[in-house]
Design a protein around this motif. Sequence first.
Motif, mmCIF file in Angstrom:
data_model
loop_
_atom_site.group_PDB
_atom_site.id
_atom_site.type_symbol
_atom_site.label_atom_id
_atom_site.label_comp_id
_atom_site.label_asym_id
_atom_site.label_seq_id
_atom_site.Cartn_x
_atom_site.Cartn_y
_atom_site.Cartn_z
ATOM 1 N N VAL A 199 0.840 -1.204 0.000
ATOM 2 C CA VAL A 199 0.000 0.000 0.000
ATOM 3 C C VAL A 199 0.874 1.252 0.000
ATOM 4 O O VAL A 199 0.630 2.218 -0.733
ATOM 5 N N LEU A 200 1.917 1.206 0.794
ATOM 6 C CA LEU A 200 2.822 2.344 0.926
ATOM 7 C C LEU A 200 3.541 2.651 -0.399
ATOM 8 O O LEU A 200 3.662 3.816 -0.810
ATOM 9 N N ILE A 201 3.977 1.587 -1.065
ATOM 10 C CA ILE A 201 4.660 1.772 -2.355
ATOM 11 C C ILE A 201 3.705 2.396 -3.367
ATOM 12 O O ILE A 201 4.069 3.313 -4.099
ATOM 13 N N PHE A 202 2.463 1.916 -3.352
ATOM 14 C CA PHE A 202 1.491 2.484 -4.284
ATOM 15 C C PHE A 202 1.190 3.956 -3.963
ATOM 16 O O PHE A 202 1.053 4.779 -4.863
ATOM 17 N N PHE A 203 1.129 4.234 -2.675
ATOM 18 C CA PHE A 203 0.922 5.626 -2.274
ATOM 19 C C PHE A 203 2.037 6.506 -2.855
ATOM 20 O O PHE A 203 1.776 7.552 -3.450
ATOM 21 N N LEU A 204 3.280 6.074 -2.694
ATOM 22 C CA LEU A 204 4.408 6.869 -3.187
ATOM 23 C C LEU A 204 4.383 6.996 -4.711
ATOM 24 O O LEU A 204 4.683 8.056 -5.278
ATOM 25 N N LEU A 205 4.006 5.914 -5.360
ATOM 26 C CA LEU A 205 3.931 5.919 -6.826
ATOM 27 C C LEU A 205 2.847 6.889 -7.296
ATOM 28 O O LEU A 205 3.051 7.693 -8.215
ATOM 29 N N TRP A 206 1.707 6.833 -6.635
ATOM 30 C CA TRP A 206 0.629 7.782 -6.964
ATOM 31 C C TRP A 206 1.079 9.210 -6.713
ATOM 32 O O TRP A 206 0.824 10.113 -7.514
ATOM 33 N N ALA A 207 1.742 9.408 -5.588
ATOM 34 C CA ALA A 207 2.206 10.761 -5.253
ATOM 35 C C ALA A 207 3.208 11.260 -6.289
ATOM 36 O O ALA A 207 3.211 12.435 -6.653
ATOM 37 N N ALA A 208 4.053 10.339 -6.773
ATOM 38 C CA ALA A 208 5.028 10.716 -7.802
ATOM 39 C C ALA A 208 4.318 11.152 -9.078
ATOM 40 O O ALA A 208 4.658 12.171 -9.683
ATOM 41 N N GLY A 267 0.469 19.296 -2.018
ATOM 42 C CA GLY A 267 -0.913 18.969 -2.380
ATOM 43 C C GLY A 267 -1.075 17.583 -2.981
ATOM 44 O O GLY A 267 -1.867 16.770 -2.475
ATOM 45 N N PRO A 268 -0.333 17.269 -4.039
ATOM 46 C CA PRO A 268 -0.494 15.957 -4.666
ATOM 47 C C PRO A 268 -0.127 14.810 -3.730
ATOM 48 O O PRO A 268 -0.732 13.739 -3.792
ATOM 49 N N VAL A 269 0.855 15.030 -2.856
ATOM 50 C CA VAL A 269 1.243 13.985 -1.901
ATOM 51 C C VAL A 269 0.064 13.708 -0.977
ATOM 52 O O VAL A 269 -0.315 12.561 -0.741
ATOM 53 N N VAL A 294 -7.110 10.788 -15.241
ATOM 54 C CA VAL A 294 -8.009 11.517 -14.351
ATOM 55 C C VAL A 294 -7.580 11.351 -12.897
ATOM 56 O O VAL A 294 -7.628 12.297 -12.112
ATOM 57 N N GLN A 295 -7.109 10.162 -12.573
ATOM 58 C CA GLN A 295 -6.640 9.894 -11.219
ATOM 59 C C GLN A 295 -5.553 10.898 -10.803
ATOM 60 O O GLN A 295 -5.571 11.424 -9.697
ATOM 61 N N MET A 296 -4.624 11.183 -11.707
ATOM 62 C CA MET A 296 -3.547 12.132 -11.392
ATOM 63 C C MET A 296 -4.120 13.521 -11.119
ATOM 64 O O MET A 296 -3.678 14.229 -10.221
ATOM 65 N N VAL A 297 -5.103 13.894 -11.939
ATOM 66 C CA VAL A 297 -5.719 15.208 -11.778
ATOM 67 C C VAL A 297 -6.464 15.286 -10.445
ATOM 68 O O VAL A 297 -6.325 16.247 -9.685
ATOM 69 N N LEU A 298 -7.230 14.215 -10.160
ATOM 70 C CA LEU A 298 -8.047 14.187 -8.943
ATOM 71 C C LEU A 298 -7.203 14.342 -7.694
ATOM 72 O O LEU A 298 -7.501 15.150 -6.818
#
Lengths: 242, 336
Positions: free
Chosen positions: B45-54, B273-275, B257-261
Amino acid sequence: MNPLLSVHEVSKQFGGLTAVRRVSFAVEEGEMVGIIGPNGAGKTTLFHLITGFLKPSEGDIRFRGRSIAGWKPYRISRLGITRTFQIVKPFAHLNVLQNVTVAALERSATLREATRVAEEVLEVVGLAGYRDHAAVDLPIGLKKKLELAKALATRPALLFLDEVMGGLTPGEVRDMIEVLKQVRERGVTLCMIEHVLKPIFELCPRTLVLQQGELIADGPTEEVMRRAEVVEAYLGEAISDA
Amino acid sequence: MKEEKGALSKSASAVPRRGLGWIVLAAVLIALPFLLQNEIYYLDVLIFFLLWAAMAGAWNLAGGYGGLLSLGHALFFGVGAYTSSLLFVKLHISPWIGMLAGAVAAAILGAFIGVLTLRLKGPFFGLATIAFSEVFMIIAINWKDLTQGSQGINIPYTPGLANMVFDSKIPYYFIALALCALPYFTAKWLERSKFGYRLIAVRGGEAAAQALGINTVAVKVTILVISSALTAMAGTLYAQYIAIIEPLHEFSFALSVQMVLMSMIGGTGTASGPVFGALVVTFLNTVLRDVLEGAQGGLQAVVYGALLVLVVLFIPEGVIPWAKRQWRRLAGRVAS
């Protein structure tokens, strides 16, 4: 020697409408020129043409002898011609000092130097006390000053002011006139569009009059204002306003 | 009138405390994966969080700071994923090099789209990004000889540093952390550089910026290039971590859209903000997966949608700027 700016037979058509028709004039270094005329006379369009926001359909525009007709606005600005906008919209997300800093960037080696220039300019226009305020929250009178400060921070040789007095109270107009006198003393050549005639009388020894896209008068301000067609142009507007 | 620090500048007095905060944060971020070593699920979950944040952070550089509303950033993500994967699988080139190659490819693509559409006013840019990602998806589906179509590409399990394949999750965590830090510090740099000032000015008013001598098209294309390259790097890591990439996901509109959201929820045009947005979305995802076990994916979308509507309605600037404002107001009240 070449004049600072020469506009030669410049026209602009939008479809079938001619907004500016074969306008010619020259501005010498150090002059202060007023530009008046009723609404829709083509004053702002003329500013757009000179500062690159519109391309002339015909004619040539020269700055220090060099043709700049059709150049991009940012290149014209870097050359030393800057303008203000009639509708002032400071950069959102930036405070007053930062707004002016942006204007000083292109002629500064570092952000620090740009900030220093901006601080000086804020001092000149009397906005130093508002440097940390959100620019978008300023009242109109101060927004106009900010607009002027931004233009000055580019360190222009020639400055076009599009109704910097519009919407100001008589007190603010007084104040702005004093600021512009200082600007002139710093060696900036000025061309100003105004609806309010008082500042033109006070600041500009020479005035151009536009009507329906044509230059109908160009001469000493007192003389131009007395001329029949000018009075008529203004009376025409006065009646249509009523 | 309120005092406004604007998007830029910080007060000097906060620096020592801030420095301490950074040290604590760094220590926590370094220790975290080791503490979770046996909690594979939460590490994932943590890795995905960081990847999304990136990804959200990379989008935010162009979309937030530059005001370029890209709705097709999955394009760059997919180009990053496919470039490194193809180089690795077909030519045995290390994904580390592939990651850079993907970034360069995405940067070139970003420059091309930018030059084509960013001199135009209006919605052309946003529409073009959607169109380009759709086109690339169709290419990836149909050019079967190269991409194996919808089947996707498998990354072979051959652990090793050079292969960017690991038998532990911890290395992935640190790569993701680095990719998350990259857009964050780029954003911080924007807030105190000449280029960043120009960019924020262009976002605030293009004509006004031009009148002040700023080459607005060059500024916009540059930030798009940076944003594209960073998004592509996240794509490579994703491919290496998941070990399979497929066109229908990598180039999908949903991903864009996920990145924008996430940026919008946290606050566009802010570094953190994105983090924060990624944190909210990851948290929701995890909780919803637990709570709605067995329920269809559609329900998650409903929750996302509701969340976004709430943010847009009540705190349109995003959570981080809103929270900062509240904090300042509170601090001001205490001080006076």
